[in-house]
Design an enzyme around this catalytic site. Structure first.
Site, mmCIF file in Angstrom:
data_model
loop_
_atom_site.group_PDB
_atom_site.id
_atom_site.type_symbol
_atom_site.label_atom_id
_atom_site.label_comp_id
_atom_site.label_asym_id
_atom_site.label_seq_id
_atom_site.Cartn_x
_atom_site.Cartn_y
_atom_site.Cartn_z
ATOM 1 N N ASP A 1 0.845 -1.191 0.000
ATOM 2 C CA ASP A 1 0.000 0.000 0.000
ATOM 3 C C ASP A 1 0.882 1.243 0.000
ATOM 4 O OD1 ASP A 1 -2.036 1.783 0.194
ATOM 5 O OD2 ASP A 1 -2.997 0.857 1.933
ATOM 6 N N ASP A 2 0.874 1.963 -1.098
ATOM 7 C CA ASP A 2 1.621 3.231 -1.231
ATOM 8 C C ASP A 2 3.142 3.050 -1.340
ATOM 9 O OD1 ASP A 2 -0.929 4.192 -0.820
ATOM 10 O OD2 ASP A 2 -0.449 5.442 0.907
ATOM 11 N N CYS B 1 -6.200 3.978 -3.376
ATOM 12 C CA CYS B 1 -6.300 2.616 -2.831
ATOM 13 C C CYS B 1 -7.488 1.801 -3.316
ATOM 14 C CB CYS B 1 -6.390 2.680 -1.306
ATOM 15 S SG CYS B 1 -4.947 3.420 -0.544
ATOM 16 N N ARG C 1 -7.565 -1.414 -6.057
ATOM 17 C CA ARG C 1 -7.913 -2.793 -5.665
ATOM 18 C C ARG C 1 -9.059 -3.325 -6.524
ATOM 19 N NH1 ARG C 1 -5.105 -3.024 -0.475
ATOM 20 N NH2 ARG C 1 -3.961 -1.105 -0.806
ATOM 21 N N LYS D 1 -5.461 -5.688 3.750
ATOM 22 C CA LYS D 1 -6.404 -4.575 3.567
ATOM 23 C C LYS D 1 -7.376 -4.857 2.418
ATOM 24 C CE LYS D 1 -6.236 0.235 2.014
ATOM 25 N NZ LYS D 1 -5.354 1.418 1.947
ATOM 26 N N HIS E 1 -10.758 -2.958 1.595
ATOM 27 C CA HIS E 1 -11.065 -1.636 1.050
ATOM 28 C C HIS E 1 -11.945 -1.628 -0.196
ATOM 29 C CE1 HIS E 1 -9.431 2.750 1.284
ATOM 30 N NE2 HIS E 1 -10.705 2.616 1.638
ATOM 31 N N SER F 1 -8.339 1.390 5.081
ATOM 32 C CA SER F 1 -7.000 1.926 5.348
ATOM 33 C C SER F 1 -6.700 2.032 6.841
ATOM 34 C CB SER F 1 -6.846 3.313 4.732
ATOM 35 O OG SER F 1 -6.991 3.226 3.348
ATOM 36 N N HIS G 1 1.537 2.354 3.855
ATOM 37 C CA HIS G 1 0.554 3.427 4.059
ATOM 38 C C HIS G 1 0.787 4.012 5.454
ATOM 39 C CE1 HIS G 1 -3.425 5.287 4.510
ATOM 40 N NE2 HIS G 1 -3.661 5.064 3.213
ATOM 41 N N ASP H 1 -0.276 -0.771 -4.742
ATOM 42 C CA ASP H 1 -1.603 -0.290 -5.177
ATOM 43 C C ASP H 1 -1.571 1.100 -5.792
ATOM 44 O OD1 ASP H 1 -1.165 1.182 -2.813
ATOM 45 O OD2 ASP H 1 -3.299 1.222 -2.332
ATOM 46 N N ASN H 2 -0.529 1.851 -5.486
ATOM 47 C CA ASN H 2 -0.355 3.190 -6.082
ATOM 48 C C ASN H 2 1.016 3.715 -5.662
ATOM 49 O OD1 ASN H 2 -2.764 3.745 -3.700
ATOM 50 N ND2 ASN H 2 -0.819 4.804 -3.418
ATOM 51 N N LYS I 1 1.221 9.348 -5.168
ATOM 52 C CA LYS I 1 -0.163 8.935 -4.892
ATOM 53 C C LYS I 1 -1.173 10.063 -5.169
ATOM 54 C CE LYS I 1 -2.885 7.571 -0.817
ATOM 55 N NZ LYS I 1 -2.839 6.769 0.403
#
Ligand code: MG
Length: 454
Positions: free
Chosen positions: A44-45, A84, A88, A137, A139, A163, A222, A274-275, A295
């Site tokens: 994540d991130d 996010c 996904r 996660k 989301h 998150s 994240h 994810d980003n 992001k």
């Protein structure tokens, strides 16, 4: 007659023996042998520049570096969105975020989630006989049971449903969930990476005799960053580095288990994010390396992420993959590897089967297909071959790097940092990409989402 009965009993006994061997993990059925296990490690991130394999000078990621050396390292790999939730959605449905019918980030009380008519990667693999699990996660919606992982193709789920920064007082206490139930409220986040890793390992051990799919969407890097006790304070890069090094450890644990269980050659492991990095968090956010922004933005730093594929015996070690590909392609590719096709009911599935690339073959049809960069609900940019055209630009930093000049054209092969605008020099390419974008927008508006068809 008696002879026939004895023969039948013998055959039955034989069948039972074979079945018990298969259950005990000694033998994998011929059918299952054709279907590789699939593991997706999803950060994540994490930014394009945050692994030592991608050039970070102080974050140590020996396991992921080795994974890249033993497999394929993508340099033009994209997440489905710079945010996010939308990202996904794209990974699990193979569809651009515009098709989802919900906001690009869902909050704990958001009305919508993943529509029950979406056919997720987990549902596809499950119907192909895979055991499926998600640890991490989610989301993709929480306000209805129908949105949760168990109702979307996963046999098992443990994790935070959104998150790790959606916390009181603005939000309700966050739940660590197991299946559809709350295991614990406000869990110690420093234990999450280790917990997800242990659960994934246990699942792999339990299901090693059948094809399995493990989706491991880590809670981090994240922000807020919570490294485990063994990793806190160790990385020269600070807490962000600690967290990434723990994820590297997690990947190492899983790869080691696959080797120990003899599963290396029938398991595809894919690592990505994810980003891009959350750069407005300063040192708590990551780095997109030589790419612009992060992001929330459709500049390259927001969506181009590390992509590492490992599958010994199939993917040639040390392959550098320059071909553009994305998480949407993982959907279609993994289904194809399992002998499944995406739904053919008229919905658009935007991902393509890129298994030829994994097998070391050329697929010339991939070279010129367009890729669409979505901001919240809006198409912001399009890429075709080396060319990228920005129709709209945005940045969480508030910066407008080109003083409002639009559209902006870049050649991502000669200028991956998007520094030298070429829209005046190449009007014919601007025109071509504008038309592609318009065509795509019209098609997406016409198709709408399942939510619009209630
Ligand atoms: Mg993210």
């Amino acid at each position: 007659m008696k002879k026939k009965v004895t023969w039948l009993a013998g055959a039955l006994l034989g069948l039972l023996l074979v079945m018990s061997f298969m259950r005990s993990g000694q033998v994998r059925s011929a059918d299952a042998a054709d279907k590789p296990n699939i593991i997706i490690l999803f950060c994540d991130d994490l930014g394009y520049g945050d692994l030592s394999a991608y050039g970070h000078p102080t974050i140590r990621t020996p396991n992921l570096d080795r994974m890249a050396a033993e497999g394929m390292k993508f340099t033009n790999f994209y997440s489905g969105s710079p945010a996010c939730t939308a990202s996904r959605y794209a990974l699990l449905t193979g569809r651009f975020p515009v098709r989802s019918g919900f906001e690009w980030v869902l909050y704990p009380k958001s009305e919508r989630g993943i529509h029950p008519r979406e056919w997720t990667l987990a549902e596809g693999l499950k119907s192909a006989g895979y055991a499926t699990a998600c640890y991490g996660k989610w989301h993709l919606g929480t306000t209805k049971k129908a949105y949760l992982p168990l109702q979307n193709g996963f046999d098992e789920y443990v994790g935070l449903p959104y998150s790790n920064d959606m916390l009181p007082p603005q939000h309700p206490p966050i739940a660590l969930m197991e299946g559809n139930d709350t295991l614990q409220l406000n869990p110690d986040q420093a234990q999450l990476t280790a917990l997800y890793t242990e659960r994934a390992k246990a699942f792999i051990r339990k299901h090693k005799a059948e094809p399995f799919f493990v989706y491991l969407p880590y809670a981090m890097p994240h922000v807020p960053l919570h490294p485990g006790e063994k990793f806190a304070g160790r990385s020269p890069r600070g807490t962000y580095g600690d967290v990434v090094e723990e994820i590297d450890w997690s990947a190492g644990e899983i790869l080691e288990l696959l080797k120990a269980e003899g599963l290396d050659e029938n398991t595809l492991v894919f690592f990505t994010s994810d980003n891009g990095p959350w750069i407005i968090k300063n040192e708590l956010g990551g780095s997109a390396g030589l790419l612009r922004d992060g992001k929330g933005s459709t500049w390259e730093g927001g969506m181009r992420v590390p992509g590492i594929a490992r599958w010994p015996g199939t993917i040639k070690a040390g392959t550098l993959q320059l071909q553009q590909a994305s998480t949407l392609d993982l959907y279609t590719t993994c289904l194809a590897l399992a002998g499944q096709s995406p739904p053919i009911d008229g919905r658009s599935v935007d991902g393509r089967d890129i298994s030829a690339l994994l097998h070391g073959k050329q697929d010339t049809t991939l070279a010129d297909r367009p890729y669409f960069y979505y901001g919240p609900h809006v198409l912001q940019a399009v890429r075709k071959g080396p060319w990228k055209l920005h129709l709209i630009t945005s940045s969480q930093t508030g910066r407008d790097y080109f003083n409002g000049k639009l559209p902006l054209l870049f050649n991502l092969e000669t200028d991956p940092s998007e520094q030298y605008g070429l829209s005046d020099a190449r009007p014919e390419i601007v025109q071509e990409l504008m038309e592609l974008a318009e065509q795509h927008k019209r098609q997406a508006a016409q198709e709408g989402s399942f939510w619009g068809k209630e």
